[in-house]
Motif scaffolding. Structure first.
Motif, PDB file in Angstrom:
ATOM      1  N   ASN A  54       0.817  -1.216   0.000  1.00 56.46           N
ATOM      2  CA  ASN A  54       0.000   0.000   0.000  1.00 56.46           C
ATOM      3  C   ASN A  54       0.850   1.265   0.000  1.00 56.46           C
ATOM      4  O   ASN A  54       0.392   2.327  -0.421  1.00 56.46           O
ATOM      5  N   ALA A  55       2.093   1.137   0.468  1.00 56.99           N
ATOM      6  CA  ALA A  55       3.012   2.275   0.443  1.00 56.99           C
ATOM      7  C   ALA A  55       3.738   2.398  -0.896  1.00 56.99           C
ATOM      8  O   ALA A  55       4.560   3.299  -1.074  1.00 56.99           O
ATOM      9  N   GLY A  56       3.445   1.506  -1.834  1.00 54.76           N
ATOM     10  CA  GLY A  56       4.060   1.572  -3.151  1.00 54.76           C
ATOM     11  C   GLY A  56       5.390   0.857  -3.272  1.00 54.76           C
ATOM     12  O   GLY A  56       6.050   0.953  -4.308  1.00 54.76           O
ATOM     13  N   ARG A  57       5.781   0.106  -2.243  1.00 51.28           N
ATOM     14  CA  ARG A  57       7.043  -0.635  -2.279  1.00 51.28           C
ATOM     15  C   ARG A  57       6.755  -2.051  -2.796  1.00 51.28           C
ATOM     16  O   ARG A  57       6.795  -3.034  -2.069  1.00 51.28           O
ATOM     17  N   TYR A  58       6.449  -2.128  -4.091  1.00 51.45           N
ATOM     18  CA  TYR A  58       5.911  -3.352  -4.659  1.00 51.45           C
ATOM     19  C   TYR A  58       6.914  -4.511  -4.656  1.00 51.45           C
ATOM     20  O   TYR A  58       6.543  -5.656  -4.369  1.00 51.45           O
TER      21      TYR A  58
END
Length: 256
Positions: A54-58
């Motif tokens: 969800n923080a974009g740290r895929y």
């Protein structure tokens, strides 16, 4: 320490303080690993992976979910394996890798149906509907979302049933039924208000704006986007920035 992180899960899910979410589960994971508690490690990996995603740290999220999947397979824990596969699907969906997302969700759905986990299967169907929408296949999305909504209501999961309804509204808009789409989206907004989810109220208002924009109702789209922005602003800088971009684009379209 891992128990504290685990207990904070409902707070993280509703309020989405991503930095704190990630820090808590990194600390909890280290503690669980020191104890050699495989079940606790698994819980930290899947819940922490959600925060990373969800923080974009895929890429980091995918590693955590893959580690959880591999550990579950080693231990013969089908439920956790399905959860990790679902998490991998969500991660790839947010990274806009739709083929990979659909594959992982398909694996998760098969496992959840095998073990009779109706709520889990419904959540995976919801996500498969979202992937179909992203691939511009609203009719396919409807086949997943109608059942997801019904099963989640049957499981008394009002929050996720509202999510299914929101995506159903977008699928109805994509299939050309704009009147029903707006009614379903407004109902979803009201259900999220009752659940106290500001973030999802904002997301549904954004969906209403998207639907209005698609049918070239600029004034109505602007009104929905402005309402969405007001709710996003205190909870998500990234989402607020996206809606601001939508509003600027509308302004250019309606200019001289």
């Amino acid at each position: 320490m891992w128990q504290l992180a685990d207990a904070l899960w409902p707070l993280f899910l509703r309020l989405r303080p991503y930095a704190l979410w990630i820090e808590a589960y990194e600390t909890g994971l280290a503690a669980a690993e020191r104890l050699g508690d495989r079940q606790a490690v698994s819980r930290m990996l899947t819940s922490g992976g959600a925060g990373l995603r969800n923080a974009g740290r895929y890429d980091d999220a995918a590693r955590w979910f893959a580690q959880a999947r591999d550990g579950a397979r080693r231990d013969g824990d089908t439920g956790t394996e399905a959860q990790a596969l679902h998490g991998l699907g969500q991660t790839h969906r947010l990274a806009e890798r739709l083929t990979e997302a659909a594959d992982f969700f398909g694996q998760a759905l098969e496992l959840r149906e095998t073990i009779g986990h109706r709520r889990g299967a419904a959540l995976t169907r919801l996500c498969l509907g979202d992937v179909a929408l992203a691939a511009d296949r609203p009719e396919r999305a409807l086949t997943f979302l109608v059942r997801a909504r019904a099963d989640l209501l049957a499981e008394d999961d009002a929050y996720d049933a509202a999510r299914a309804l929101a995506f159903l509204g977008r699928a109805r808009a994509g299939s050309g039924d704009h009147e029903l789409a707006e009614r379903q989206l407004i109902q979803a907004r009201d259900e999220f208000a009752a659940a106290g989810s500001v973030h999802w109220q904002a997301r549904v208002l954004e969906m209403l704006g998207e639907s209005a924009e698609e049918r070239r109702d600029t004034a109505r789209a602007r009104d929905w986007y402005e309402q969405s922005l007001a709710r996003y602003t205190p909870v998500s800088t990234a989402d607020a920035a996206r809606v601001e971009t939508r509003l600027r684009r509308l302004g250019r379209r309606s200019g001289p």
